[in-house]
Enzyme design. Sequence first.
Site, mmCIF file in Angstrom:
data_model
loop_
_atom_site.group_PDB
_atom_site.id
_atom_site.type_symbol
_atom_site.label_atom_id
_atom_site.label_comp_id
_atom_site.label_asym_id
_atom_site.label_seq_id
_atom_site.Cartn_x
_atom_site.Cartn_y
_atom_site.Cartn_z
ATOM 1 N N ARG A 151 -18.324 -10.923 -5.796
ATOM 2 C CA ARG A 151 -18.866 -12.014 -6.606
ATOM 3 C C ARG A 151 -18.416 -13.354 -6.048
ATOM 4 N NH1 ARG A 151 -17.741 -9.494 -12.565
ATOM 5 N NH2 ARG A 151 -16.105 -8.474 -11.388
ATOM 6 N N GLU B 137 -2.821 -3.126 -0.010
ATOM 7 C CA GLU B 137 -2.855 -4.214 -0.997
ATOM 8 C C GLU B 137 -1.495 -4.893 -0.997
ATOM 9 O OE1 GLU B 137 -6.276 -3.161 -4.299
ATOM 10 O OE2 GLU B 137 -4.207 -2.689 -4.833
ATOM 11 N N GLU C 198 1.286 -6.860 -2.523
ATOM 12 C CA GLU C 198 1.743 -7.135 -3.886
ATOM 13 C C GLU C 198 3.247 -7.436 -3.885
ATOM 14 O OE1 GLU C 198 0.708 -4.334 -6.900
ATOM 15 O OE2 GLU C 198 -1.200 -3.781 -5.958
ATOM 16 N N ASP D 270 0.318 -1.251 -2.172
ATOM 17 C CA ASP D 270 -0.405 -0.286 -3.009
ATOM 18 C C ASP D 270 -1.570 0.278 -2.182
ATOM 19 O OD1 ASP D 270 -1.116 1.075 -5.360
ATOM 20 O OD2 ASP D 270 -2.511 -0.511 -5.920
ATOM 21 N N ARG E 65 -10.400 3.301 -0.498
ATOM 22 C CA ARG E 65 -11.444 2.640 -1.309
ATOM 23 C C ARG E 65 -12.620 3.557 -1.597
ATOM 24 N NH1 ARG E 65 -8.604 -1.423 -3.466
ATOM 25 N NH2 ARG E 65 -7.728 -2.778 -1.869
ATOM 26 N N GLN F 250 -11.459 5.762 -4.331
ATOM 27 C CA GLN F 250 -11.271 4.961 -5.543
ATOM 28 C C GLN F 250 -12.597 4.592 -6.193
ATOM 29 O OE1 GLN F 250 -9.277 1.242 -4.700
ATOM 30 N NE2 GLN F 250 -9.592 0.459 -6.768
ATOM 31 N N THR G 40 2.803 4.715 -2.276
ATOM 32 C CA THR G 40 3.019 3.286 -2.505
ATOM 33 C C THR G 40 4.304 2.946 -1.765
ATOM 34 O OG1 THR G 40 2.024 3.445 -4.702
ATOM 35 C CG2 THR G 40 3.386 1.506 -4.262
ATOM 36 N N THR H 21 -2.748 -7.222 -6.456
ATOM 37 C CA THR H 21 -3.057 -7.794 -5.148
ATOM 38 C C THR H 21 -3.104 -9.308 -5.279
ATOM 39 O OG1 THR H 21 -4.369 -5.825 -4.753
ATOM 40 C CG2 THR H 21 -4.676 -7.661 -3.236
#
Lengths: 434, 434
Positions: free
Chosen positions: B154, B210, B212, B244, B248, B251, B267, B370
């Site tokens: 988006r 990811e 984090e 993490d 994809r 997921q 992780t 993230t």
Amino acid sequence: MTKLNDTHDPTRQSLVTAANQPDCDFPIQNLPFGVFDSAGRNPRGGVAIGDQIFDLSAGLEAGLFSGAALDAARAASCPVLNGLMARGVDSASALRARLSDLLRADGPERFRVEGLADRLLVPIASARIYLPVDARNFTDFVCSTFHALRITRRPPDAELPPVLQFMPVAYHGRASSVQVSGERVRRPHGQSKPADQPVQFGPSKMFDFELEVGAFIASGNELGSPIPIESAASQIFGYCLLNDWSARDVQFWESMLGPFLGKSLATTISPWVVTAEALRPFHTKVFKPRPDWPEPLPYLRSERDQREGGVDIDLEAYILTQRMRDSRLQPTRITNTNLRFAYWTFAQMVAHHTSNGCNLQPGDILGGGTISGPSDDSRACLAEYAEPLNLSNGEVRRYLEDGDEVIFKGRANREGYVSIGFGECRAHILPAHG
Amino acid sequence: MTKLNDTHDPTRQSLVTAANQPDCDFPIQNLPFGVFDSAGRNPRGGVAIGDQIFDLSAGLEAGLFSGAALDAARAASCPVLNGLMARGVDSASALRARLSDLLRADGPERFRVEGLADRLLVPIASARIYLPVDARNFTDFVCSTFHALRITRRPPDAELPPVLQFMPVAYHGRASSVQVSGERVRRPHGQSKPADQPVQFGPSKMFDFELEVGAFIASGNELGSPIPIESAASQIFGYCLLNDWSARDVQFWESMLGPFLGKSLATTISPWVVTAEALRPFHTKVFKPRPDWPEPLPYLRSERDQREGGVDIDLEAYILTQRMRDSRLQPTRITNTNLRFAYWTFAQMVAHHTSNGCNLQPGDILGGGTISGPSDDSRACLAEYAEPLNLSNGEVRRYLEDGDEVIFKGRANREGYVSIGFGECRAHILPAHG
């Protein structure tokens, strides 16, 4: 049906006479493991038989075990059963075989056991019962299409999310808030977004139960080493009843990434671990929810699992309200369902869970999801009801109220075998903190 | 900025000279806790200083601690730091104050410490580093609107799911597969459903990282007793970098109830627990992603938290491919972001997580999600890239390939203070099992 042994012999009776009553949950064919305490001693492992607990520590002190049964009894006499589970199902089987011999009405050691009964047997009614495991991880699955349809208000023949055809969809639950039957559950606060109202924070107004069966993992696997479907069933040590408490208003608003605070407030399990071995006579072929659904992918398919991976366990939920208690009424049964309506097996859950290399640990709990069946009386949570529920004493429930007790029972029945039960999974709902 | 003390004094230098280099992650102002082993002894707690580890067990044996610092050093010398964390932040603060005094270049005990240096100090380069905690629970949150937008393709001004305005949305992650920097990660198998293709099972084709920051819980709370926002910050013992790992394709197909096997494969966390106390000078006001978003609901709002609940930590991700290693090239930096872009604070995560009564346990890990920022170079995972990523040596990556190493670094900088760092969070990707 494979590998039945003497512990399944339906003619066997126990020297504990209460175990021989036809409605007893704990006949000599069951011998479930649990953790208990009596007379101010420490929590320790025991085995339920009739209305008694066989104290494994006392059995060890009396020198009743040897060989593989001795090793298992030592592991099972601890304050949690994770060590017993880590030894695997064969170790527990050796201990069960010995216990079945010791507790037989016609066993050669009957008089020895009866002579030690004061030390070996503790009345369940006088014991405190603990959580049987240190539950490190809790995963909950979706295994009933009937639940998935009703909770989203779809008719029985509606489309379902395609992923449900291909895998036992699951989420990680909260392990720290798993508690044992009898511990009370407090109505949680949480965020919700009622239709046409602003987002709010306060006590949940849609507090619900979910009737499930939980499975305990045996030795588990190393990180990076999946458990193939062919050996997955032997990773199920045993089973319990499981109430996956659900604050629906919280859950429906928050669940962008799945259930979180709507579920993590508490999960209640029954205290007695009914072994996979004891349930062996009650296995059945896997339920197929729709004739046009595909066969499982190869990593989830084994001929044996398809043939006998289902389990025929009658499951009931009861409610006991404050008004019923005040009037000395019995609990009202609100659900009567069966684990055989689960369309994924626990072996498939194990194979799927570890298929990415994720490690399962001894004592981990897998929840088989809300086990609703096709009929209206098999709705296994209140959110499946489109209309309020009328209780036998005239009370009406849309969701659970403070002071309600929810009680689950489970029982495996099969012609030619002695029925075995789970005991109760029970909890009383406390009002939210002020 | 509240409660700075002598351990934050920017003029303080260490007798470990490497700690005084301006680019050192572990100056005397940091003193992060970890678990290490050297010369075949047992894993035990230590504190990083420059290029050395201060061995807390050796410090105890040498009688260097007394009072509150002694109690904390005993708890911190164990094979996991959960016991230290359970004692709370004040206990660790007493120990850090003593360590800062012992390790000062100008301290009264300098000669005593230098005389014991062979026993007290172990070179990081010669030590094996372990997971610092027995992580019982791992929860991961969504705290970056930039991540939430880009991963769903988006534009920056697009609508977001309304719930993101009201709570730090979260899911329970898998605690059993948390591992420490340096341990390798195997590409998982899993189900996926590529567009216009049937459902398939095989090695993930969209393997991602990811970037984090994780927080470790201090003493936690009892089941049923929420932690109010006013005291939630003191429940954060310290921080680490956290990768993490995300398959994809797995997921995106599985996530009807949130992330599961796409994440539970592993992780990775950095080994040094940078204390909340050490990071105190780097706090800042909370980031507001959109001017029209509402104030937090009262249970998530405190004036102090809004003023200083953000943390200014520069975060970087690097990739080192097999071809780079073969050509002796340095890793390529692919992400440069900052924890201050998180729009929920760790205190808010604690208050929200416990608002339904859920209990947090010492050593539990909260992942802050993230941490992507507004600029293109702050994309903190590969799934945020609309186009393939060009590496400095001409290689191209859509997702991670076997043999790639992903390396995170983190560093807090502020004018007038000594910068502190996290060390590396690093792992090498192994090919999927055949």
